[in-house]
Design an enzyme around this catalytic site. Structure first.
Site, PDB file in Angstrom:
ATOM      1  N   TYR A   1      -1.806  -2.021   6.953  1.00 58.14           N
ATOM      2  CA  TYR A   1      -1.426  -3.140   6.087  1.00 58.14           C
ATOM      3  C   TYR A   1      -0.520  -4.148   6.786  1.00 58.14           C
ATOM      4  O   TYR A   1      -0.481  -5.312   6.396  1.00 58.14           O
ATOM      5  CB  TYR A   1      -0.697  -2.617   4.838  1.00 58.14           C
ATOM      6  CG  TYR A   1      -1.534  -1.710   3.982  1.00 58.14           C
ATOM      7  CD1 TYR A   1      -2.722  -2.147   3.401  1.00 58.14           C
ATOM      8  CD2 TYR A   1      -1.138  -0.394   3.754  1.00 58.14           C
ATOM      9  CE1 TYR A   1      -3.482  -1.302   2.617  1.00 58.14           C
ATOM     10  CE2 TYR A   1      -1.893   0.457   2.966  1.00 58.14           C
ATOM     11  CZ  TYR A   1      -3.068  -0.002   2.401  1.00 58.14           C
ATOM     12  OH  TYR A   1      -3.820   0.828   1.622  1.00 58.14           O
ATOM     13  N   THR A   2       0.238  -3.729   7.756  1.00 52.69           N
ATOM     14  CA  THR A   2       1.223  -4.614   8.378  1.00 52.69           C
ATOM     15  C   THR A   2       0.657  -5.287   9.613  1.00 52.69           C
ATOM     16  O   THR A   2      -0.313  -4.811  10.213  1.00 52.69           O
ATOM     17  CB  THR A   2       2.491  -3.839   8.764  1.00 52.69           C
ATOM     18  OG1 THR A   2       2.160  -2.845   9.745  1.00 52.69           O
ATOM     19  CG2 THR A   2       3.107  -3.172   7.545  1.00 52.69           C
TER      20      THR A   2
END
Length: 756
Positions: A126-127
Site C-alpha cells: 500500500y505504501t
C-alpha cells in the site's frame, strides 16, 4: 542398517564441544558484524545500506516519483539481502519516520506509522517510497571509486561494502541494535553542531572531548523534548561512551490548562495518557478533572490536562507526573560500533569523529585520484587525436591502404594502442576543422583540472580545506536548528499520597471484632452506631482524612493506613484482616489518628509504658511491626495523646483505686519496646489479677480531670492533682471512698464547655 553407523575414514571427526563453540562463535560474529551494529563510516547496518543502494539503483532519488515499497523490498531481498521481507520492510519504514530518525533517509508516502505506535504502518503493497534529499549525502560519490565493492550473496552482481558518507551519519541519526553479547544505543545529534566539531578536529587533530563539547552540547532528538541531564554528565558520557540522557516533556499553560507539546524520544502519547488515567482511577490525582489528546497533522503531539480549579499548583502537578509517568524518561547511551578496522568497540566522541575524518580523508583522496586517472586517460587520448588532426591526410592514406592500420599508425606517429584505437574510431564528421578547436579547448580545461587535482593531492592542507568546504556546503543545504533544548531543571518529585487527599475531618471507628469504617466529621457518637450482630464498639479516633490511621492489636503490633482509604460509615465497614495479616488469635484493640510528628503514650495494663512519635508506628507491610512489647499476661492499654512532655502530667490509676501523677518527661521516648514502669502494682496482686492498671490520662496546665466510677465522677483541676504527685514507679495515693473502683479517666480541655 548397521552399515550406516560404520566408521568412514573419508570424514574428519571433531568433538561436539569444539564444533558447538566454533558454530556459536561464527554466528555471534555474523550477527555483530553483518546484522546488528552500524559502521562508523556511514552509520548504517548492512540491511539499511542495501535498502539505500537498491533504491538508488531503481532511480528513486528525491527528484523522482514515489514507487511502491514492495518493489524496493523485492529488489533488496532478491539481489542483496536474502532475509524476511517483513523485517526488511520494517527497517525501511524506520528510516522514513521523522519521529524516529533525526534526518530521515527515506521519503515515504502513505501510512508509515505514528508517534503513538511506530509499528502501525501499512503493508508494503500500500505504501510508496523514494530516497530523501539527505540520502544524497551517502550516495553522491558512490560511482567515483571511493569505496570497495563485494559480490552479493549469489555472486551475480556487486554491492558496495560501505557508502561514501559526506557527513558522520552515525552521530546524526544514531543507531540502536542488539547483537550477541553486546548492544548499541547511539543517540542522534544536530548536524550543525557535529559539523562544527569536525571543523575543530580538522584544524586541531588533537582536540579533546572537553574541547569538542564546546560545539556539541548534547544529543538532539527528533521529537524536541527537553534534555535535563547536567552538562558535566553529558561530557562524562561523551568521554566514556556510556551513560544515560534524561529527557522531559515540554509543556505550557494555555487557558488554565496544561498543554504538552513534546514527549521524550520513543515515548508513546497513548501510554502516557493510560498512565495518567490509571492514577486518576485510583484517586491519586484528585486535582485533575479531565484530559484529552488533541494531536493532528499539524501538531503531532498535543496532550491537554484540565485541572479542577485555577488554584491547582500546575508545576507541582507536572513534577509529580514527570516522576510517575513517561513524561520523563532516561535514554540509554552505549556508543558501540564497527570501526574502520572492522572490529566492534565502544568509542568516545573524539575517537568517533577522528576515525570518521580518517575515513572521509581516504574517501576524498580516492575520489580525487579516481578523477585524476580519468583526466590523465582522456588527455592521453586527446594527444593521439590531435596527432591525427595534424596529419590527417597521411592518417587517411594509411587507413585506406594498409590491411592492419593500427600497428602502422603506432609505429609511424609513436602513439599507444589506446590512442591508435581512438583514431580508428573517429567518425568522418569529426574531421571538421571546428572539432580540432574543441579538442584543444577540452585539453586546456583538463590540464587545468589535472593541475588542480595534483596540487590538492600533494598538499594535506588543501585536502583538509576541501573536506571542510564540502562539509560546510552539505550542512548549509541540510542543516537545521537544535530541537532538543538542554536546560537545568529541578528533580521531579512525586506528590506524597497524603498531600493528594483532601484534608477533611473524619472519625475512624473500630469494632471489637476488628471491623473499621470512617465517618465524616468529629461530632460522631461512635458507641451508639449500629454494629453487626454479636459485635460492638471498641475504639475511635478523630483526625483528618489525609492522616494515617494506626491500629494496635492485642500482641502490641502496629499497622497503618491512610484514613481516606477506609470504607465509609454509611455501612458497617470491612474487617481489618482483609487489609492486614495479624498473628493468629490476635484482635485489634485501639486506633490512633494524627500527624506524623505528634506523640502518643503506649502502655500495658501491667504498668509499663513509653511515649513515641506517631510515625514510628507506621507500618507499610501487611504483617505490621512490633511496637509495644507486652509483659507476659498483660494487655494493651488505649493509646493516649501527648501534647508537650515537658509540661504535661501523666495520670495513672489502678483498678484498686491508687492514683499517681508525675511529669510525662520522666518516661522515656522510644521507637518501640516495653518501656519503663509507670506505677507500682504489687507483683502478687498483679499475678493474681486482683489489681492492674485501669486507665491513663495526660493532663495539660489548662485541663481538668474527671474520674468516673460507676454513675459518679470526681472532678480534679490541674492544681488539685498536686496531692497525688509523686515519683514515677511509686504506689501513688488512694482515691476517696466511693471512687476507688475507677471505670475511666476523662480529660476536660480548656476549649470544652465546662468552666475550668
Amino acid at each position: 542398517m548397521t552399515d550406516l553407523f560404520k566408521h568412514n575414514d573419508s570424514f574428519d571427526t571433531i568433538a561436539l564441544k569444539d564444533y558447538a563453540e566454533k558454530a556459536y562463535l561464527d554466528y555471534s560474529m555474523y550477527v555483530i558484524l553483518d546484522r546488528a551494529l552500524p559502521s562508523i563510516a556511514d552509520g548504517l547496518k548492512p540491511v539499511q545500506r542495501r535498502i539505500i543502494y537498491a533504491m538508488s539503483e531503481l532511480g528513486l532519488s528525491a527528484a523522482s516519483k514515489h514507487k511502491k515499497s514492495a518493489r524496493t523490498i523485492g529488489d533488496v531481498i532478491g539481489k542483496f539481502h536474502p532475509h524476511g521481507d517483513s523485517a526488511c520492510y520494517e527497517a525501511m519504514v524506520l528510516m522514513a519516520q521523522p519521529f524516529s530518525y533525526r534526518y530521515p533517509l527515506v521519503d515515504g508516502q502513505g501510512n508509515f506509522g505514528s508517534i503513538d505506535n511506530p509499528k502501525s504502518f501499512a503493508a508494503m503493497r500500500y505504501t510508496e517510497s523514494r530516497l530523501s534529499a539527505y540520502a544524497k549525502v551517502l550516495l553522491q560519490e558512490l560511482g567515483q571509486g571511493t569505496v570497495d565493492w563485494q559480490p552479493n550473496f549469489d555472486g551475480t552482481m556487486d554491492e558496495p561494502m560501505l557508502l561514501p558518507a559526506r557527513l558522520p551519519n552515525l552521530l546524526l541519526n544514531g543507531a540502536t541494535g542488539i547483537a550477541v553479547g553486546m548492544a548499541t544505543d547511539i543517540p542522534p545529534h544536530n548536524m550543525k553542531e557535529i559539523a562544527a566539531a569536525c571543523m575543530r578536529l580538522i584544524g586541531s587533530p588533537n582536540a579533546t572531548v572537553e574541547e569538542l563539547c564546546e560545539h556539541i552540547k548534547g544529543p538532539d532528538f527528533p521529537n524536541g523534548a527537553e534534555i535535563i541531564t547536567p552538562p558535566e554528565e553529558i561530557r562524562q558520557i561523551y568521554t566514556t561512551g556510556n551513560g544515560g540522557i534524561r529527557m522531559r516533556a515540554v509543556w505550557h499553560k494555555e487557558d488554565g490548562n496544561i498543554v504538552i507539546t513534546a514527549l521524550p524520544h520513543q515515548a508513546s502519547p497513548g501510554k502516557v495518557m493510560e498512565q495518567i488515567a490509571g492514577q486518576m482511577r485510583s484517586r491519586k490525582l484528585p486535582m485533575l478533572e479531565d484530559m484529552r489528546d488533541e494531536a493532528d497533522h499539524e501538531n503531532l503531539t498535543r496532550l491537554v490536562l484540565i485541572p479542577r480549579s485555577n488554584r491547582v499548583d500546575l508545576h507541582g502537578l507536572m513534577s509529580h507526573l514527570f516522576a510517575t509517568t513517561d513524561l520523563e524518561k532516561s535514554i540509554r547511551v552505549n556508543m558501540n560500533m564497527i570501526g574502520i578496522n572492522g572490529k566492534p568497540q565502544v568509542k568516545n566522541l573524539a575517537e568517533i569523529l577522528r576515525e570518521w575524518l580518517s575515513f572521509r580523508t581516504t574517501t576524498v583522496t580516492r575520489r580525487l585520484q579516481y578523477r585524476l586517472d580519468k583526466v590523465l586517460a582522456r588527455l592521453h587520448i586527446l594527444e593521439g587525436l590531435l596527432v591525427a588532426y595534424l596529419n590527417i591526410d597521411e592518417v587517411i592514406h594509411i587507413i585506406r591502404t594498409e590491411d592492419q592500420p593500427k600497428p602502422v599508425l603506432m609505429a609511424r606517429f609513436e602513439i599507444s594502442d589506446l590512442q591508435a584505437e581512438s583514431i580508428l574510431e573517429l567518425k568522418l564528421r569529426h574531421l571538421a576543422k571546428l572539432e580540432e578547436f574543441k579538442l584543444r579547448g577540452e585539453q586546456d580545461e583538463l590540464n587545468q583540472e589535472r593541475a588542480h587535482l595534483e596540487s590538492i593531492l600533494a598538499s594535506p592542507r588543501k585536502l583538509k580545506k576541501l573536506i571542510a568546504d564540502e562539509i560546510a556546503a552539505d550542512v548549509k543545504q541540510h542543516g537545521d536548528e537544535r530541537r532538543s533544548i538542554i536546560v537545568c531543571r529541578e528533580p521531579a518529585r512525586a506528590i506524597d499520597e497524603s498531600d493528594l487527599v483532601p484534608s477533611e475531618p473524619v472519625t475512624v471507628i473500630l469494632s471489637r471484632q476488628g471491623w473499621v469504617r470512617a465517618a465524616k466529621g468529629h461530632d460522631i457518637d461512635a458507641a451508639r452506631m449500629s454494629y453487626k450482630s454479636g459485635d460492638a464498639y471498641q475504639a475511635h479516633a478523630a483526625g483528618r482524612s489525609s492522616q494515617h490511621a494506626v491500629f494496635l492489636d492485642s500482641t502490641g503490633r502496629s499497622y497503618s493506613l491512610v484514613a481516606h482509604s477506609l470504607p465509609s460509615a454509611r455501612g458497617q465497614g470491612e474487617p481489618l484482616t482483609g487489609r492486614f495479616n495479624p498473628p493468629a488469635g490476635a484482635g485489634f484493640r485501639a486506633v490512633i489518628l494524627g500527624k506524623p510528628a505528634e506523640r502518643v503514650l503506649l502502655a500495658s495494663n501491667h504498668g509499663y509504658g513509653f511515649y513515641t512519635r506517631l510515625d514510628n508506628l507506621f507500618a507499610a507491610k501487611k504483617a505490621g511491626k512490633v511496637s509495644l512489647t507486652l509483659p507476659k499476661g498483660s494487655e494493651v492499654m488505649n493509646p493516649v495523646p501527648v501534647n508537650n512532655p515537658d509540661t504535661d502530667l501523666l495520670v495513672a490509676v489502678t483498678s484498686a483505686g491508687y492514683l499517681l501523677v508525675f511529669p510525662v518527661s520522666e518516661l522515656p521516648e522510644m521507637a518501640k519496646g516495653k518501656g519503663n514502669k509507670i506505677i507500682n502494682i504489687p507483683p502478687k496482686s498483679l499475678k493474681a489479677g486482683d489489681e492492674t492498671l485501669a486507665d491513663l490520662a495526660v493532663v495539660g496546665p489548662d485541663d481538668a480531670l474527671l474520674v468516673h466510677a460507676g454513675k459518679r465522677h470526681h472532678r480534679l483541676k490541674f492544681r488539685d492533682l498536686e496531692p497525688y504527685q509523686g515519683e514515677r514507679a511509686k504506689r501513688g495515693r488512694k482515691l476517696p471512698r466511693g471512687f476507688q473502683n475507677v471505670d475511666a479517666l476523662e480529660v476536660e480541655h480548656k476549649t470544652d464547655p465546662v468552666e475550668l
